[in-house]
Design a protein around this motif. Structure first.
Motif, PDB file in Angstrom:
ATOM      1  N   GLU A 141       1.119  -1.189   0.084  1.00 51.99           N
ATOM      2  CA  GLU A 141      -0.229   0.079  -0.281  1.00 51.99           C
ATOM      3  C   GLU A 141       0.682   1.056   0.014  1.00 51.99           C
ATOM      4  N   ASP A 142       1.954   1.413   0.531  1.00 52.89           N
ATOM      5  CA  ASP A 142       2.711   2.439   0.873  1.00 52.89           C
ATOM      6  C   ASP A 142       3.249   2.999  -0.597  1.00 52.89           C
ATOM      7  N   LEU A 143       3.135   2.032  -1.704  1.00 56.05           N
ATOM      8  CA  LEU A 143       3.447   2.118  -3.412  1.00 56.05           C
ATOM      9  C   LEU A 143       2.136   3.089  -3.813  1.00 56.05           C
ATOM     10  N   LYS A 144       1.247   3.540  -3.229  1.00 60.30           N
ATOM     11  CA  LYS A 144       0.249   3.919  -4.205  1.00 60.30           C
ATOM     12  C   LYS A 144       0.675   5.696  -4.699  1.00 60.30           C
TER      13      LYS A 144
ATOM     14  N   ARG B 120       1.645   8.933  -9.286  1.00 54.78           N
ATOM     15  CA  ARG B 120       2.053   9.569  -9.427  1.00 54.78           C
ATOM     16  C   ARG B 120       2.793   9.257 -10.815  1.00 54.78           C
ATOM     17  N   GLY B 121       2.674   7.698 -10.974  1.00 50.40           N
ATOM     18  CA  GLY B 121       2.863   7.542 -12.989  1.00 50.40           C
ATOM     19  C   GLY B 121       3.589   6.405 -12.741  1.00 50.40           C
ATOM     20  N   SER B 122       4.029   5.975 -11.364  1.00 50.34           N
ATOM     21  CA  SER B 122       5.089   5.248 -11.613  1.00 50.34           C
ATOM     22  C   SER B 122       4.732   3.699 -11.975  1.00 50.34           C
ATOM     23  N   LEU B 123       4.850   3.343 -13.381  1.00 52.11           N
ATOM     24  CA  LEU B 123       4.102   1.520 -14.083  1.00 52.11           C
ATOM     25  C   LEU B 123       4.818   0.799 -12.837  1.00 52.11           C
ATOM     26  N   CYS B 124       5.379   0.479 -12.258  1.00 52.30           N
ATOM     27  CA  CYS B 124       6.382  -1.054 -11.275  1.00 52.30           C
ATOM     28  C   CYS B 124       4.920  -0.039 -10.137  1.00 52.30           C
ATOM     29  N   SER B 125       4.978   0.432  -9.835  1.00 45.84           N
ATOM     30  CA  SER B 125       4.326   0.576  -8.401  1.00 45.84           C
ATOM     31  C   SER B 125       2.808   0.299  -9.338  1.00 45.84           C
ATOM     32  N   ARG B 126       2.087   0.670  -9.973  1.00 47.84           N
ATOM     33  CA  ARG B 126       0.914   0.850 -10.695  1.00 47.84           C
ATOM     34  C   ARG B 126       0.579  -0.880 -11.011  1.00 47.84           C
ATOM     35  N   LEU B 127       1.951  -1.499 -11.703  1.00 50.14           N
ATOM     36  CA  LEU B 127       2.096  -3.233 -11.907  1.00 50.14           C
ATOM     37  C   LEU B 127       1.829  -3.904 -10.692  1.00 50.14           C
ATOM     38  N   TYR B 128       2.375  -3.313  -9.513  1.00 46.28           N
ATOM     39  CA  TYR B 128       2.097  -3.932  -8.503  1.00 46.28           C
ATOM     40  C   TYR B 128       0.997  -4.182  -7.386  1.00 46.28           C
ATOM     41  N   LEU B 129       1.042  -3.209  -7.458  1.00 47.94           N
ATOM     42  CA  LEU B 129      -0.231  -3.080  -6.221  1.00 47.94           C
ATOM     43  C   LEU B 129      -1.891  -3.239  -7.254  1.00 47.94           C
ATOM     44  N   ALA B 130      -1.661  -3.258  -8.569  1.00 47.62           N
ATOM     45  CA  ALA B 130      -2.878  -4.378  -9.492  1.00 47.62           C
ATOM     46  C   ALA B 130      -2.958  -5.571  -9.376  1.00 47.62           C
ATOM     47  N   VAL B 131      -1.382  -6.498  -8.991  1.00 49.97           N
ATOM     48  CA  VAL B 131      -1.757  -7.694  -9.014  1.00 49.97           C
ATOM     49  C   VAL B 131      -1.971  -8.269  -7.828  1.00 49.97           C
ATOM     50  N   LYS B 132      -1.461  -7.683  -6.077  1.00 50.75           N
ATOM     51  CA  LYS B 132      -1.971  -7.418  -5.607  1.00 50.75           C
ATOM     52  C   LYS B 132      -3.221  -7.074  -4.853  1.00 50.75           C
ATOM     53  N   GLY B 133      -4.083  -7.063  -6.185  1.00 51.61           N
ATOM     54  CA  GLY B 133      -5.574  -5.939  -5.729  1.00 51.61           C
ATOM     55  C   GLY B 133      -5.362  -5.183  -4.741  1.00 51.61           C
ATOM     56  N   LEU B 134      -4.609  -4.409  -5.260  1.00 57.98           N
ATOM     57  CA  LEU B 134      -4.616  -2.759  -4.631  1.00 57.98           C
ATOM     58  C   LEU B 134      -4.828  -2.128  -4.935  1.00 57.98           C
ATOM     59  N   CYS B 135      -5.297  -1.679  -6.178  1.00 59.61           N
ATOM     60  CA  CYS B 135      -5.128  -0.802  -7.042  1.00 59.61           C
ATOM     61  C   CYS B 135      -5.549   1.283  -6.388  1.00 59.61           C
ATOM     62  N   PRO B 136      -5.073   2.136  -6.628  1.00 60.49           N
ATOM     63  CA  PRO B 136      -5.245   2.979  -6.168  1.00 60.49           C
ATOM     64  C   PRO B 136      -6.039   3.952  -6.012  1.00 60.49           C
TER      65      PRO B 136
END
Length: 138
Positions: A114-117, A122-138
């Protein structure tokens, strides 16, 4: 448009997910906590790049790593192809001294996905991808 191929690493240690602080002068994500990453070099495989993230950017080693997500994004000067690997650290990190021509990190801490939100927003693709895989989209 040129292509940039990169690997980001969601590295887990005893205390949680390892987060790195990008330097303030970073043109894309200055002052943001995110995942460490490298651009592929030569004929390097994705798995080799994932292990190099730990060695080169974190001053440690990985016990294991597996591919988790992939995404493509057009940036102003290039198209980014990004793979996210998830792995377990073999030892605590020791951030190396910065070297010219590459992004090194100002600090690290342990946290949660969740700390990657903020980075994702701000546009970080790796953060968006990881959050999506974990079911935690911002």
């Amino acid at each position: 448009m040129p292509r940039k191929r990169s690997v980001a690493l969601a590295a887990w240690g005893e205390e949680g997910l390892l987060l790195v602080l990008r330097p303030e002068d970073d043109p894309e994500f200055g002052g943001v906590w995110g995942l460490p990453a490298v651009s592929l070099e030569g004929e390097e495989t994705l798995e080799e790049a994932a292990f190099r993230v730990a060695r080169e950017k974190l001053g440690t080693a990985l016990a294991q790593a597996k591919p988790l997500a992939f995404g493509v994004e057009d940036r102003p000067r290039y198209t980014l192809e990004l793979w996210v690997f998830e792995g377990r650290l073999a030892a605590p990190p020791k951030l190396p001294e910065p070297k010219p021509g590459k992004t090194y990190y100002a600090a690290f801490r342990y946290g949660h996905p969740e700390d990657l939100k903020e980075a994702a927003l701000r546009g970080s693709l790796c953060s968006r991808l990881y959050l999506a895989v974990k079911g935690l989209c911002p």
